[in-house]
Design a protein around this motif. Sequence first.
Motif, mmCIF file in Angstrom:
data_model
loop_
_atom_site.group_PDB
_atom_site.id
_atom_site.type_symbol
_atom_site.label_atom_id
_atom_site.label_comp_id
_atom_site.label_asym_id
_atom_site.label_seq_id
_atom_site.Cartn_x
_atom_site.Cartn_y
_atom_site.Cartn_z
ATOM 1 N N GLN A 1 28.287 93.031 -76.010
ATOM 2 C CA GLN A 1 27.260 92.175 -75.492
ATOM 3 C C GLN A 1 27.512 90.746 -75.946
ATOM 4 N N LYS A 2 27.249 89.780 -75.045
ATOM 5 C CA LYS A 2 27.452 88.403 -75.459
ATOM 6 C C LYS A 2 26.289 87.948 -76.321
ATOM 7 N N SER A 3 26.605 87.201 -77.335
ATOM 8 C CA SER A 3 25.595 86.715 -78.262
ATOM 9 C C SER A 3 24.841 85.549 -77.631
ATOM 10 N N GLU A 4 23.551 85.464 -77.888
ATOM 11 C CA GLU A 4 22.738 84.368 -77.364
ATOM 12 C C GLU A 4 23.134 83.048 -78.024
ATOM 13 N N SER A 8 28.904 78.086 -74.134
ATOM 14 C CA SER A 8 29.691 78.430 -72.948
ATOM 15 C C SER A 8 31.177 78.337 -73.256
ATOM 16 N N ARG A 9 31.570 77.337 -74.017
ATOM 17 C CA ARG A 9 32.981 77.143 -74.384
ATOM 18 C C ARG A 9 33.477 78.338 -75.208
ATOM 19 N N GLU A 10 32.683 78.777 -76.176
ATOM 20 C CA GLU A 10 33.075 79.909 -77.022
ATOM 21 C C GLU A 10 33.234 81.184 -76.197
ATOM 22 N N LEU A 11 32.298 81.415 -75.286
ATOM 23 C CA LEU A 11 32.370 82.596 -74.426
ATOM 24 C C LEU A 11 33.606 82.511 -73.527
ATOM 25 N N ALA A 12 33.845 81.329 -72.951
ATOM 26 C CA ALA A 12 35.015 81.150 -72.083
ATOM 27 C C ALA A 12 36.308 81.406 -72.861
ATOM 28 N N GLU A 13 36.405 80.872 -74.053
ATOM 29 C CA GLU A 13 37.608 81.070 -74.868
ATOM 30 C C GLU A 13 37.794 82.536 -75.235
ATOM 31 N N GLU A 17 41.004 84.643 -73.949
ATOM 32 C CA GLU A 17 41.846 85.332 -74.942
ATOM 33 C C GLU A 17 41.961 86.808 -74.581
ATOM 34 N N MET A 18 40.851 87.407 -74.166
ATOM 35 C CA MET A 18 40.837 88.823 -73.822
ATOM 36 C C MET A 18 41.826 89.133 -72.697
ATOM 37 N N VAL A 19 41.937 88.232 -71.709
ATOM 38 C CA VAL A 19 42.830 88.484 -70.580
ATOM 39 C C VAL A 19 44.223 87.894 -70.779
ATOM 40 N N GLY A 20 44.500 87.399 -71.982
ATOM 41 C CA GLY A 20 45.857 86.978 -72.319
ATOM 42 C C GLY A 20 46.247 85.568 -71.917
ATOM 43 N N ILE A 21 45.268 84.683 -71.731
ATOM 44 C CA ILE A 21 45.580 83.280 -71.460
ATOM 45 C C ILE A 21 45.711 82.582 -72.812
ATOM 46 N N PRO A 22 46.871 81.959 -73.091
ATOM 47 C CA PRO A 22 47.085 81.324 -74.404
ATOM 48 C C PRO A 22 46.135 80.145 -74.635
ATOM 49 N N ALA A 23 45.690 79.985 -75.868
ATOM 50 C CA ALA A 23 44.757 78.915 -76.233
ATOM 51 C C ALA A 23 45.294 77.539 -75.856
ATOM 52 N N ALA A 24 46.584 77.354 -75.898
ATOM 53 C CA ALA A 24 47.194 76.068 -75.564
ATOM 54 C C ALA A 24 46.935 75.676 -74.106
ATOM 55 N N ARG A 25 46.522 76.627 -73.272
ATOM 56 C CA ARG A 25 46.324 76.358 -71.837
ATOM 57 C C ARG A 25 44.849 76.200 -71.455
ATOM 58 N N TYR A 26 43.936 76.301 -72.416
ATOM 59 C CA TYR A 26 42.509 76.301 -72.116
ATOM 60 C C TYR A 26 42.016 75.018 -71.436
ATOM 61 N N ASP A 27 42.656 73.902 -71.680
ATOM 62 C CA ASP A 27 42.181 72.636 -71.110
ATOM 63 C C ASP A 27 42.950 72.226 -69.860
ATOM 64 N N GLU A 28 43.757 73.122 -69.318
ATOM 65 C CA GLU A 28 44.510 72.811 -68.106
ATOM 66 C C GLU A 28 43.637 73.037 -66.876
ATOM 67 N N ALA A 44 38.279 87.389 -65.840
ATOM 68 C CA ALA A 44 37.543 86.962 -67.036
ATOM 69 C C ALA A 44 36.184 86.375 -66.653
ATOM 70 N N LYS A 45 36.154 85.577 -65.593
ATOM 71 C CA LYS A 45 34.889 84.988 -65.139
ATOM 72 C C LYS A 45 33.895 86.071 -64.729
ATOM 73 N N GLY A 46 34.372 87.054 -64.004
ATOM 74 C CA GLY A 46 33.496 88.138 -63.574
ATOM 75 C C GLY A 46 32.952 88.942 -64.738
ATOM 76 N N LEU A 47 33.812 89.243 -65.695
ATOM 77 C CA LEU A 47 33.388 90.031 -66.852
ATOM 78 C C LEU A 47 32.485 89.232 -67.789
ATOM 79 N N ALA A 48 32.685 87.912 -67.855
ATOM 80 C CA ALA A 48 31.891 87.062 -68.753
ATOM 81 C C ALA A 48 30.414 87.071 -68.382
#
Length: 131
Positions: A1-4, A8-13, A17-28, A44-48
Amino acid sequence: QKSENKTSRELAEEMLEMVGIPAARYDEYPHQFSGGMKQRVAIAKGLALNPKIILMDEPFGALDNLTRRKMQEITRAACEKHNMSAVLVTHSVKEAVMMCDRILVFRAKGKYKIIDSDEKAKQRIRKMLKI
């Protein structure tokens, strides 16, 4: 369950990460991602959103075999963890057997067949497909 308390940034990251997108690419930007990476971001968007039901139409089609298998496992685990149901449209019987508890096979002229979560039925299909 997502924490209240998660931003949004933390949840997105966490989801990326869960789907294997490297942290270095988060701002692309999306146009900088390959088709497979875009597909993983979409999952990831659907599951989030942590929905009760997620509709997935050929969600793993743009992925290579190794990434496809990993994403299937991640998606199934996320659905089980969050008590989420998924409706998966696929042309791959192998994928349906691996991912689903109940399978509806559509045939010509509006005919269909339901294969339930019965493990014996799944074993027969696996044996038939040699998977």
